[in-house]
Enzyme design. Structure first.
Site, PDB file in Angstrom:
ATOM      1  N   LYS A   1      -4.481 -57.000  22.278  1.00 39.98           N
ATOM      2  CA  LYS A   1      -3.134 -57.014  22.874  1.00 39.98           C
ATOM      3  C   LYS A   1      -2.414 -58.205  22.240  1.00 39.98           C
ATOM      4  CE  LYS A   1      -0.125 -55.455  25.939  1.00 39.98           C
ATOM      5  NZ  LYS A   1       0.539 -54.149  25.824  1.00 39.98           N
TER       6      LYS A   1
ATOM      7  N   TYR B   1     -13.984 -62.362  31.614  1.00 40.82           N
ATOM      8  CA  TYR B   1     -15.121 -62.305  32.541  1.00 40.82           C
ATOM      9  C   TYR B   1     -15.723 -63.692  32.786  1.00 40.82           C
ATOM     10  CZ  TYR B   1     -15.654 -57.189  32.585  1.00 40.82           C
ATOM     11  OH  TYR B   1     -15.480 -55.841  32.772  1.00 40.82           O
TER      12      TYR B   1
ATOM     13  N   ASP C   1      -3.044 -50.574  24.842  1.00 42.61           N
ATOM     14  CA  ASP C   1      -2.365 -49.500  25.586  1.00 42.61           C
ATOM     15  C   ASP C   1      -2.241 -48.254  24.709  1.00 42.61           C
ATOM     16  OD1 ASP C   1      -0.682 -51.095  24.056  1.00 42.61           O
ATOM     17  OD2 ASP C   1       0.982 -51.094  25.470  1.00 42.61           O
TER      18      ASP C   1
ATOM     19  N   ASP D   1     -14.816 -52.563  28.390  1.00 42.02           N
ATOM     20  CA  ASP D   1     -15.278 -51.995  29.656  1.00 42.02           C
ATOM     21  C   ASP D   1     -14.446 -50.762  30.000  1.00 42.02           C
ATOM     22  OD1 ASP D   1     -16.609 -51.850  32.177  1.00 42.02           O
ATOM     23  OD2 ASP D   1     -14.869 -52.802  33.106  1.00 42.02           O
TER      24      ASP D   1
ATOM     25  N   ASP E   1     -15.410 -46.371  29.558  1.00 43.96           N
ATOM     26  CA  ASP E   1     -15.389 -45.395  30.655  1.00 43.96           C
ATOM     27  C   ASP E   1     -14.471 -44.229  30.286  1.00 43.96           C
ATOM     28  OD1 ASP E   1     -17.044 -46.966  32.315  1.00 43.96           O
ATOM     29  OD2 ASP E   1     -15.868 -46.491  34.101  1.00 43.96           O
TER      30      ASP E   1
HETATM   31  C1  LIG Z   1     -20.275 -53.696  37.091  1.00 38.68           C
HETATM   32  C2  LIG Z   1     -19.409 -54.417  36.100  1.00 38.68           C
HETATM   33  C3  LIG Z   1     -19.584 -55.874  36.293  1.00 38.68           C
HETATM   34  C4  LIG Z   1     -19.698 -54.027  34.656  1.00 38.68           C
HETATM   35  C5  LIG Z   1     -18.695 -54.675  33.707  1.00 38.68           C
HETATM   36  O1  LIG Z   1     -17.511 -54.773  34.029  1.00 38.68           O
HETATM   37  O2  LIG Z   1     -19.110 -55.114  32.644  1.00 38.68           O
HETATM   38  C6  LIG Z   1     -19.684 -52.536  34.409  1.00 38.68           C
HETATM   39  O3  LIG Z   1     -18.453 -51.972  34.659  1.00 38.68           O
HETATM   40  C7  LIG Z   1     -20.139 -52.215  33.004  1.00 38.68           C
HETATM   41  O4  LIG Z   1     -19.412 -51.544  32.284  1.00 38.68           O
HETATM   42  O5  LIG Z   1     -21.258 -52.606  32.644  1.00 38.68           O
HETATM   43 MG   LIG Z   2     -17.801 -50.641  33.180  1.00 35.08          MG
END
Ligand SMILES: CC(C)[C@H](C(=O)O)[C@@H](O)C(=O)O
Ligand SMILES: [Mg+2]
Ligand SMILES: NC(=O)c1ccc[n+]([C@@H]2O[C@H](COP(=O)([O-])OP(=O)(O)OC[C@H]3O[C@@H](n4cnc5c(N)ncnc54)[C@H](O)[C@@H]3O)[C@@H](O)[C@H]2O)c1
Length: 408
Positions: free
Chosen positions: A235, A184, A267, A291, A295
């Site tokens: 990884k 990032y 993975d 990240d 999710d």
């Molecule tokens: C919106 C994006 C920049 C952010 C990230 O990738 O960190 C989001 O996905 C998160 O998880 O906070």
């Molecule tokens: Mg995110």
């Protein structure tokens, strides 16, 4: 400010989980006992920066603010909320995603509660004028390198999980995501022209030893307070930054003999999360893997609308936000699940202000509202009561007010 975890970096003890020192100052500014002898006990005062942002951000923040205020007041806490524009809202207002005033209010607060950032409207903006840049500036400049993302399958929501009941039931993990380094932020980056005149996009995955060590220490400490199992996800079969990651994490393990350390390639981890998520207690991983995996983990719990987060540094205010985005597809329709943000407010109280009792009030109230069958669309299953964002917020408020401790 109450420190939740102490750790060491280069042998110097430092506090890891705490908010700014402002609250102490504020407490000392509170009326003295003598002055208040006939009135109610002195309240602790905290400055909270509210950054609603875009899309469903303002909807979930307005609900979470009320819950935070009520839970706090029942524990003798008083909040001075300062709401500031961020992301697309700030771009529309003043032309930049992170106005200086917003950063200054955030930096000088005791804790920050953020909704979500981004939306279709700004998707074609140049990179430095994208709403999401505000998040990077906030995380980088507040130095909140440790991002805690708990994923717990609540008994009330097992049927909302994307996984079968027997796989989802009992899942309780903490993802510790490194938040201020890696691909990032790594240099070089950008879109450049190569020697043959072709456009190339460059992002660099880079980690310095000290960045790995400090997040690993947070993860070991976290695992130690949970079930004592830490899985480091990398990884290391391909990426040099991961090879160093694994080496440093392994080297620290001897300082935490009570924590069982394992390593997994990312993975495989993505697959194992779906195959057998109960094998995980604490996961530590880099910025981008964290990240993505968080999710994924959110769907085990029923919805991305359920996952809160805390981003913490060695000093200064913590940043608390749901892991979801601005959900432009449902924005403005009162459909958003506010529980991730409400639970982020609970994390704010616990990790940011050291106010565990008020945090527990919120957690119990969320369970109580779920026990009563209230569900937003994303976690709805037949037999429950479908409600919108506002009504869910009102139900949680009622539960906070009734001071009922939920029985899970
Ligand atoms: C919106 C994006 C920049 C952010 C990230 O990738 O960190 C989001 O996905 C998160 O998880 O906070
Ligand atoms: Mg995110
Ligand atoms: N921390 C943040 O502010 C953050 C995080 C992720 C994405 N984003 C931004 O948000 C925008 C949309 O991104 P996206 O669509 O990839 O991810 P998203 O998380 O906004 O939405 C993904 C899906 O989940 C649903 N969803 C998300 N939160 C929900 C909630 N609380 N209740 C019910 N359903 C919910 C959405 O409706 C959508 O279908 C983009 O601009 C992205 O950059 C911001």
């Amino acid at each position: 400010m109450a420190a939740v975890i102490q750790t060491k970096i280069h042998q110097n003890p430092i506090k890891i989980f705490h908010g700014s020192s402002r609250s102490l100052t504020n407490q000392s500014r509170a009326p003295s006992r003598i002055m208040c002898a006939a009135a109610s006990p002195a309240k602790k005062r905290f400055n909270i920066a509210l950054l609603p942002g875009d899309g469903i951000g303002p909807e979930v923040i307005s609900v979470a603010k009320n819950v935070l205020q009520l839970a706090g007041s029942l524990e003798g806490l008083e909040f001075n909320f300062q709401e500031m524009p961020v992301g697309g809202a700030a771009l529309d207002l003043v032309g930049v995603p992170m106005p200086e005033d917003t950063f200054s209010v955030a930096k000088n607060s005791d804790a920050i509660l953020l909704g979500a950032i981004g939306g279709y409207k700004w998707d074609k903006n140049e990179k430095h004028l994208r709403p999401e840049m505000a998040l990077f500036y906030l995380r980088r400049d507040l130095k909140v390198f440790a991002n805690l993302r708990p994923a717990t399958v609540l008994p009330q929501l097992v049927d909302a999980s994307s996984l079968k009941r027997e796989i989802a039931e009992g899942v309780d993990m903490m993802i510790v995501r490194e938040l201020t380094g890696g691909i990032y932020f790594g240099e070089p980056r950008g879109i450049k022209i190569s020697e043959n005149g072709e456009e190339v996009g460059i992002s660099t995955e880079i980690y310095a030893a000290h960045e790995i060590d400090r997040i690993a220490r947070v993860a070991f400490e976290t695992a130690r307070k949970r079930r004592g199992k830490l899985c480091s996800v990398d990884k290391a079969n391909v990426l040099d930054a991961s090879i160093l990651w694994r080496k440093r994490v392994t080297a620290l393990a001897s300082e935490y003999p009570d924590v069982e350390l394992s390593h997994m390639y990312v993975d495989n981890a993505a697959m194992q999360l779906i195959r057998d998520p109960k094998q995980f207690d604490t996961i530590v991983t880099n910025n981008i893997f964290g990240d993505i995996l968080s999710d994924e983990a959110s769907m085990i719990t029923g919805s991305i609308g359920m996952l809160p987060s805390a981003s913490l540094g060695a000093s200064g205010p913590g940043l608390f936000e749901p892991i979801h985005g601005s959900a432009p597809d449902i924005a403005g329709q009162d459909k958003a699940n506010p529980l991730a943000t409400i639970l982020s407010a609970a994390m704010l109280l616990k990790y940011g202000l050291g106010e565990e009792k008020a945090a527990k009030r919120i957690e119990d109230a969320v369970l109580d509202a779920l026990n009563k069958g209230f569900r937003t669309g994303d976690i709805y299953s037949p037999g429950n009561k479908l409600v919108g964002c506002k009504e869910m917020g009102e139900e949680v408020l009622k539960s906070v007010d009734s001071k009922v401790a939920a029985t899970v």
